[in-house]
Design a protein around this motif. Sequence first.
Motif, PDB file in Angstrom:
ATOM      1  N   MET A   1       0.837  -1.188   0.000  1.00 34.33           N
ATOM      2  CA  MET A   1       0.000   0.000   0.000  1.00 34.33           C
ATOM      3  C   MET A   1       0.877   1.245   0.000  1.00 34.33           C
ATOM      4  N   GLY A   5      -5.481   4.050   3.574  1.00 31.13           N
ATOM      5  CA  GLY A   5      -6.078   2.721   3.602  1.00 31.13           C
ATOM      6  C   GLY A   5      -7.224   2.529   2.632  1.00 31.13           C
ATOM      7  N   VAL A   8      -7.464   0.177  -0.535  1.00 28.35           N
ATOM      8  CA  VAL A   8      -7.798  -1.247  -0.473  1.00 28.35           C
ATOM      9  C   VAL A   8      -9.071  -1.535  -1.264  1.00 28.35           C
ATOM     10  N   GLY A  47      -8.104  -5.086   8.187  1.00 28.92           N
ATOM     11  CA  GLY A  47      -7.200  -6.152   7.785  1.00 28.92           C
ATOM     12  C   GLY A  47      -7.689  -7.506   8.257  1.00 28.92           C
ATOM     13  N   LEU A  50     -10.658  -8.583   6.072  1.00 30.74           N
ATOM     14  CA  LEU A  50     -10.230  -9.030   4.741  1.00 30.74           C
ATOM     15  C   LEU A  50      -9.675 -10.448   4.796  1.00 30.74           C
ATOM     16  N   PHE A  56      -7.763 -11.334   1.580  1.00 29.50           N
ATOM     17  CA  PHE A  56      -6.419 -10.872   1.875  1.00 29.50           C
ATOM     18  C   PHE A  56      -5.651 -12.024   2.492  1.00 29.50           C
TER      19      PHE A  56
END
Length: 318
Positions: A1, A5, A8, A47, A50, A56
Motif C-alpha cells: 500500500m 487505507g 484497499v 485487515g 479481509l 487478503f
Amino acid sequence: MFNLGGEVWNIADIISPDELGSKGEFVREWGYDTQKGVMISDPAALGSHLREIGLFHGHSAEEVGRAMPKPHVLELNCDADPAALDAIKGDAAEMARLILDRNTHRHTRFQAAGDLNAQFRQATGIAKAPFVAEYVRTLLASHERVILFGWHREVYDIWMDALEDFNPMLYTGSENSSRKDKSKNAFITGESRVLLMSLRSGAGVDGMQKVCNQVVFGELDWSPAVHKQGIGRASRPGMDMSRPVVAHYLVSDMGSDPVVAEALGIKRQQAEPLMSRDGELLGDVTAVENGHARALAEYILGASEAARLSLPDEPLAA
C-alpha cells in the motif's frame, strides 16, 4: 500500500467486484472521506475482516524462508540553506493562494498544485543537498559504499560535484539500460563508492546487497512504501546476514520536509496495522499527494491566511 487505507477498496473491487460493497458503502462502514483520500478508522480491524473473508492472504518472509535482518532506521535532522527556499518564496506563495482560493478555475488550481509540489520539493532538496553530501562523506570514512536516494536532477548535480572524489554513479530515470548496468557494476566492483538512485527506480535490481548496507535518503518520497523498496535494494537475499542495513533519513525542519514527513506518518499508520497480523506497526520503515499540494500550500501561507481562503469542495488530483 502506497497511500491511505481506502485504496484497499480499489484493489479489492478489481479482484472481487462488490465483495466490499460500493465505494460509498465501504466508506460508511470503514472510514471517512478526506481531501487526501479515504481514511480508514480502524486499519487493524479492516485487515482482520479481509483475512476472514479470504480476500487478503499472505505469508511472512520468515514463513517462506526469506527472512532478512530488520534494518536499523535513523531519522536525523538535516540543515538546509534558507537561500534556496527564499528564491522561490514569491512564486510558491502565489501558487499556494491559487490552490486554496475557491474562485480559482479548477484547471488553474490543478496546474498550480503540480507546479508547487515540484518546485517546493526541488528547492528543499537543493537547500539540503550540500549538507546531505557532507553526511555521506562522514559515512564513507567508515563504510565502503553508500546508496544515496534522491528525486531531482538539480539535487543530483550538487551531489555529483560534492562527492566527486568517490566517483559517484547515477541510476535514475534519465539513464538508459546499458548506462544503468554500467553504474551498478561500477558500484559493485568498487570503482564507484556512491550510487545515486532515484527514489522510484531500480525495481528488481540485484547485486548491491553483497557490497553495501548503508542507505541514505537525501530526499523524501510521499509514500513510505517507496522508502521500504529503496531499503530493499540492499536488504535482500544474498546480503551479509551479520550486517543489517542501516537506513538514514535526513529530514529538515524547513521547506517541504515537515509536510511530507507528516504525510508519511499518516500513511504508515494506515497501511501497516492493516497488513500486519497483529494489527501493529511493522517497525521497518521510517516513522516519518495533490491533496499533498494543499498541505504544502497551507504550510507556505500559514494558518491565518489559509483559513481566510475558502477551500474548494472537490479534492485536487495528485
